[in-house]
Structure formats: C-alpha cells, structure tokens
Design a protein around this motif. Sequence first.
Motif, PDB file in Angstrom:
ATOM      1  N   THR A 166       0.817  -1.205   0.000  1.00 18.77           N
ATOM      2  CA  THR A 166       0.000   0.000   0.000  1.00 18.77           C
ATOM      3  C   THR A 166       0.855   1.262   0.000  1.00 18.77           C
ATOM      4  O   THR A 166       0.655   2.146  -0.820  1.00 18.77           O
ATOM      5  N   CYS A 167       1.820   1.331   0.917  1.00 16.62           N
ATOM      6  CA  CYS A 167       2.590   2.572   1.075  1.00 16.62           C
ATOM      7  C   CYS A 167       4.064   2.443   0.714  1.00 16.62           C
ATOM      8  O   CYS A 167       4.781   3.436   0.729  1.00 16.62           O
ATOM      9  N   GLY A 168       4.536   1.229   0.417  1.00 14.13           N
ATOM     10  CA  GLY A 168       5.931   1.053   0.041  1.00 14.13           C
ATOM     11  C   GLY A 168       6.892   0.929   1.211  1.00 14.13           C
ATOM     12  O   GLY A 168       8.095   0.828   1.003  1.00 14.13           O
ATOM     13  N   TRP A 169       6.395   0.927   2.435  1.00 14.77           N
ATOM     14  CA  TRP A 169       7.227   0.776   3.631  1.00 14.77           C
ATOM     15  C   TRP A 169       8.008  -0.521   3.547  1.00 14.77           C
ATOM     16  O   TRP A 169       7.503  -1.536   3.102  1.00 14.77           O
ATOM     17  N   ARG A 170       9.282  -0.489   3.949  1.00 20.19           N
ATOM     18  CA  ARG A 170      10.152  -1.673   3.917  1.00 20.19           C
ATOM     19  C   ARG A 170      10.904  -1.779   5.223  1.00 20.19           C
ATOM     20  O   ARG A 170      11.255  -0.764   5.833  1.00 20.19           O
ATOM     21  N   LYS A 171      11.197  -3.018   5.616  1.00 15.11           N
ATOM     22  CA  LYS A 171      11.978  -3.242   6.830  1.00 15.11           C
ATOM     23  C   LYS A 171      12.602  -4.619   6.763  1.00 15.11           C
ATOM     24  O   LYS A 171      11.992  -5.561   6.262  1.00 15.11           O
ATOM     25  N   SER A 172      13.809  -4.740   7.275  1.00 18.68           N
ATOM     26  CA  SER A 172      14.452  -6.049   7.421  1.00 18.68           C
ATOM     27  C   SER A 172      14.069  -6.603   8.777  1.00 18.68           C
ATOM     28  O   SER A 172      13.982  -5.866   9.755  1.00 18.68           O
ATOM     29  N   ALA A 173      13.839  -7.903   8.805  1.00 19.62           N
ATOM     30  CA  ALA A 173      13.446  -8.529  10.067  1.00 19.62           C
ATOM     31  C   ALA A 173      13.927  -9.977  10.068  1.00 19.62           C
ATOM     32  O   ALA A 173      13.491 -10.772   9.245  1.00 19.62           O
ATOM     33  N   GLN A 174      14.827 -10.285  10.972  1.00 19.54           N
ATOM     34  CA  GLN A 174      15.299 -11.659  11.053  1.00 19.54           C
ATOM     35  C   GLN A 174      14.320 -12.519  11.831  1.00 19.54           C
ATOM     36  O   GLN A 174      14.113 -13.682  11.513  1.00 19.54           O
ATOM     37  N   PHE A 175      13.690 -11.936  12.850  1.00 18.80           N
ATOM     38  CA  PHE A 175      12.769 -12.685  13.699  1.00 18.80           C
ATOM     39  C   PHE A 175      11.371 -12.072  13.644  1.00 18.80           C
ATOM     40  O   PHE A 175      11.217 -10.858  13.591  1.00 18.80           O
TER      41      PHE A 175
END
Length: 68
Positions: free
Chosen positions: A36-45
């Motif tokens: 929807t908004c293009g938000w991105r984040k890395s998340a290992q857990f």
Amino acid sequence: MLQINTSKVSRWDQHGREHVVHVQRTGMQRTIRCGTCGWRKSAQFLPWLKAEEHLAEAHQATVDPTES
C-alpha cells in the motif's frame, strides 16, 4: 525440493480495503514490504508479527481474512 521464499499478510481496514505486506526470505534474513505505502523493513525474527503491527498502526487494517 521446492522452497517457498515469499509469503504475505493480508488485512482489511474499516472501509473494506485490502492491505498486503509481502514477506520475502533470503537465507536467514527476511524483508517485509507494504504493497500500500511502500514501507520496507528487514526482520530476522517474527516478520509476520511486524507486518501485522505495520498494517494495524499505519493503515488501521485489523480484520484478518482467515478468521470466521
């Protein structure tokens, strides 16, 4: 052997609009991206939990389509 490297978390807001966050796996690392908004984040857990939190906080999308 087939490996699944992507999945998604879908929720609907109070106006009936669907919001989707895609979870992509590369080795041990996961990247979550909001369609929807293009938000991105890395998340290992716990990437799916973080995806649900983003949908609830940013889009007020809390209706789970898998619940009856």
